[in-house]
Scaffold this active site. Structure first.
Site, PDB file in Angstrom:
ATOM      1  N   ASP A   1       0.594  -0.688  -0.160  1.00  0.00           N
ATOM      2  CA  ASP A   1       0.050  -0.008  -0.278  1.00  0.00           C
ATOM      3  C   ASP A   1       0.774   1.450   0.308  1.00  0.00           C
ATOM      4  O   ASP A   1       0.426   2.565   0.876  1.00  0.00           O
ATOM      5  CB  ASP A   1      -1.114   0.236   1.074  1.00  0.00           C
ATOM      6  CG  ASP A   1      -1.939  -1.208   0.775  1.00  0.00           C
ATOM      7  OD1 ASP A   1      -2.289  -1.562   0.119  1.00  0.00           O
ATOM      8  OD2 ASP A   1      -2.004  -2.500   2.164  1.00  0.00           O
TER       9      ASP A   1
ATOM     10  N   ASP B   1       2.927   0.368  -4.641  1.00  0.00           N
ATOM     11  CA  ASP B   1       0.725   0.208  -5.164  1.00  0.00           C
ATOM     12  C   ASP B   1       1.000   1.421  -5.871  1.00  0.00           C
ATOM     13  O   ASP B   1       1.135   0.464  -7.127  1.00  0.00           O
ATOM     14  CB  ASP B   1       0.261   0.371  -4.315  1.00  0.00           C
ATOM     15  CG  ASP B   1      -0.991   1.326  -3.851  1.00  0.00           C
ATOM     16  OD1 ASP B   1      -1.523  -0.118  -5.178  1.00  0.00           O
ATOM     17  OD2 ASP B   1      -2.005   0.826  -2.994  1.00  0.00           O
TER      18      ASP B   1
ATOM     19  N   ASP C   1      -2.519   8.189  -5.068  1.00  0.00           N
ATOM     20  CA  ASP C   1      -4.255   7.974  -5.347  1.00  0.00           C
ATOM     21  C   ASP C   1      -4.878   9.272  -4.409  1.00  0.00           C
ATOM     22  O   ASP C   1      -4.020   9.883  -3.541  1.00  0.00           O
ATOM     23  CB  ASP C   1      -3.736   7.320  -4.410  1.00  0.00           C
ATOM     24  CG  ASP C   1      -3.756   5.253  -4.331  1.00  0.00           C
ATOM     25  OD1 ASP C   1      -3.149   5.436  -5.722  1.00  0.00           O
ATOM     26  OD2 ASP C   1      -3.835   4.841  -4.046  1.00  0.00           O
TER      27      ASP C   1
ATOM     28  N   ARG D   1      -5.001   2.536 -15.100  1.00  0.00           N
ATOM     29  CA  ARG D   1      -4.749   3.999 -14.811  1.00  0.00           C
ATOM     30  C   ARG D   1      -4.593   5.338 -15.169  1.00  0.00           C
ATOM     31  O   ARG D   1      -3.792   5.822 -14.146  1.00  0.00           O
ATOM     32  CB  ARG D   1      -4.454   3.358 -13.266  1.00  0.00           C
ATOM     33  CG  ARG D   1      -5.479   2.184 -12.594  1.00  0.00           C
ATOM     34  CD  ARG D   1      -5.076   1.744 -11.313  1.00  0.00           C
ATOM     35  NE  ARG D   1      -6.146   1.564 -10.488  1.00  0.00           N
ATOM     36  CZ  ARG D   1      -5.917   0.756  -9.603  1.00  0.00           C
ATOM     37  NH1 ARG D   1      -5.389   0.744  -8.625  1.00  0.00           N
ATOM     38  NH2 ARG D   1      -6.614  -0.854  -8.934  1.00  0.00           N
TER      39      ARG D   1
END
Length: 377
Positions: free
Chosen positions: A167, A192, A196, A247
């Protein structure tokens, strides 16, 4: 980057419905010389093409403040604070980046050294901070930056790569952070994500960044349970997604404006719309590798809804090359649409030409640019 000496002309885009008057969208068509990105290894030092935004942002040190386009346009960073001079590449202690970022007062953080800072844990950034890497070559590795419940943060001209651990993201923005601008950063190779944006964080712009050597690049909205993420608004423009697998970004709930980005050789998809997301993709360049479909849709169920839903993508003036296909859904997907003109009046957008592609290839990410002189606010 220096001044732009070209002209401006007004350019009007069609608006999808009658609820939004068509404001004048600034259109840059000026000629400008850009140096190559030093970490690209190119020898072509006299590329002459149309300009990128923010041509005046390097006139003085604090010219960056509130210069962003899009949803992060109000970010002032440490505009009204003192200069903090980072003199140490250690993870902590006097003169370190961590020491600067934990201070509560506004600060404009500059570097007196070049080199690598190995972070043993997330580096938390407090409100009203500018981390300004102009004039040096600073690389952050090991862990990343965490923007938690903060506002008015500018991160400019850094390399962030090689993050390890479960993470671990290069830049993690959550929860409830706002007025953030990430500009001219090179991001790669984290376990990760690279960026984010989750848990109600909003009013964010990501510009002129170079993403490479990575899988899950930008996530906006982490989970269909977090329905409060419906407030999130993000602009991503003039970025280069260079062989990253997916993404660019993946979106849940948020409103996202993408313009003048260059995505090439994605591994799964370029842009993904999931539950209730509203994406406006404008004048981007999508250049396929082995995978040809740029847009992907995923159905998920919001915690307060009975049925699954996906998101909506509007593609206006996008360029699909090398056999790429949009993959746009034409049927009604049961969610709202948005136009960026509902939220801000001007932004700088170019036609998706080969010239623009070359600019984004060479002039995104960390730049060998001198640190401007500081002037009194």
């Amino acid at each position: 980057m220096g001044n732009s000496h070209g002209h401006h002309r007004k350019h009007r885009f069609s608006v999808p419905n009658n609820t939004v008057p068509p404001p004048p969208y600034k259109y840059e068509n000026s000629q400008h010389h850009y140096p190559p990105n030093q970490n690209q290894g190119t020898s072509n030092s006299n590329i002459t093409m149309t300009t990128l935004p923010y041509a005046n942002a390097d006139i003085s040190l604090r010219s960056l403040a509130a210069q962003a386009e899009g949803f992060g346009r109000c970010a002032i960073g440490g505009l009204h604070g003192s200069l903090y001079h980072v003199t140490s590449l250690l993870d902590d202690g006097p003169g370190s980046l961590r020491d600067a970022c934990r201070k509560k007062e506004p600060l404009w953080i500059v570097f007196e050294v070049s080199g690598t800072i190995h972070l043993s844990s997330y580096l938390s950034v407090s409100s009203y901070k500018t981390i300004d890497g102009r004039g040096q070559k600073i690389k952050l590795t090991g862990k990343g930056l965490r923007l938690k419940e903060c506002e008015h943060v500018i991160i400019c001209n850094l390399e962030i790569e090689g993050g390890r651990g479960p993470d671990v993201d290069a830049i993690q923005i959550k929860p409830n952070s706002k007025h953030i601008w990430i500009d001219r950063c090179t991001l790669s190779d984290f376990e990760d994500g690279l960026i984010d944006i989750t848990r109600g964080s909003t009013d964010i712009t990501i510009s002129r960044c170079h993403f490479h050597q990575h899988d899950k690049t930008i996530l906006i909205g982490s989970d269909p349970k977090h329905v409060d993420d419906r407030c999130m608004k993000v602009t991503i423009h003039h970025c280069f997604f260079d062989g990253t697998r997916q993404r660019h970004p993946r979106v849940r709930f948020a409103k996202v404006h993408l313009y003048n980005n260059y995505s090439r050789n994605w591994g799964i998809y370029a842009v993904c719309a999931s539950v209730e997301s509203q994406i406006f993709s404008q004048h981007n360049i999508y250049e396929a590798g082995q995978k040809k479909v740029a847009f992907k849709y995923l159905h998920e169920k919001a915690a307060d809804k009975d049925a699954e839903a996906t998101g909506h993508i509007i593609s206006e003036g996008d360029l699909f090359i090398n056999g790429s296909q949009s993959g746009l859904m034409t049927e009604n997907v049961g969610c709202n649409k948005f136009h960026p003109g509902e939220h801000y009046q001007t932004w700088t957008v170019e036609p998706p030409t080969d010239d623009l592609k070359q600019v984004l290839h060479h002039c995104t990410g960390w730049q060998s640019v001198a640190r401007p002189a500081d002037q009194a606010v």
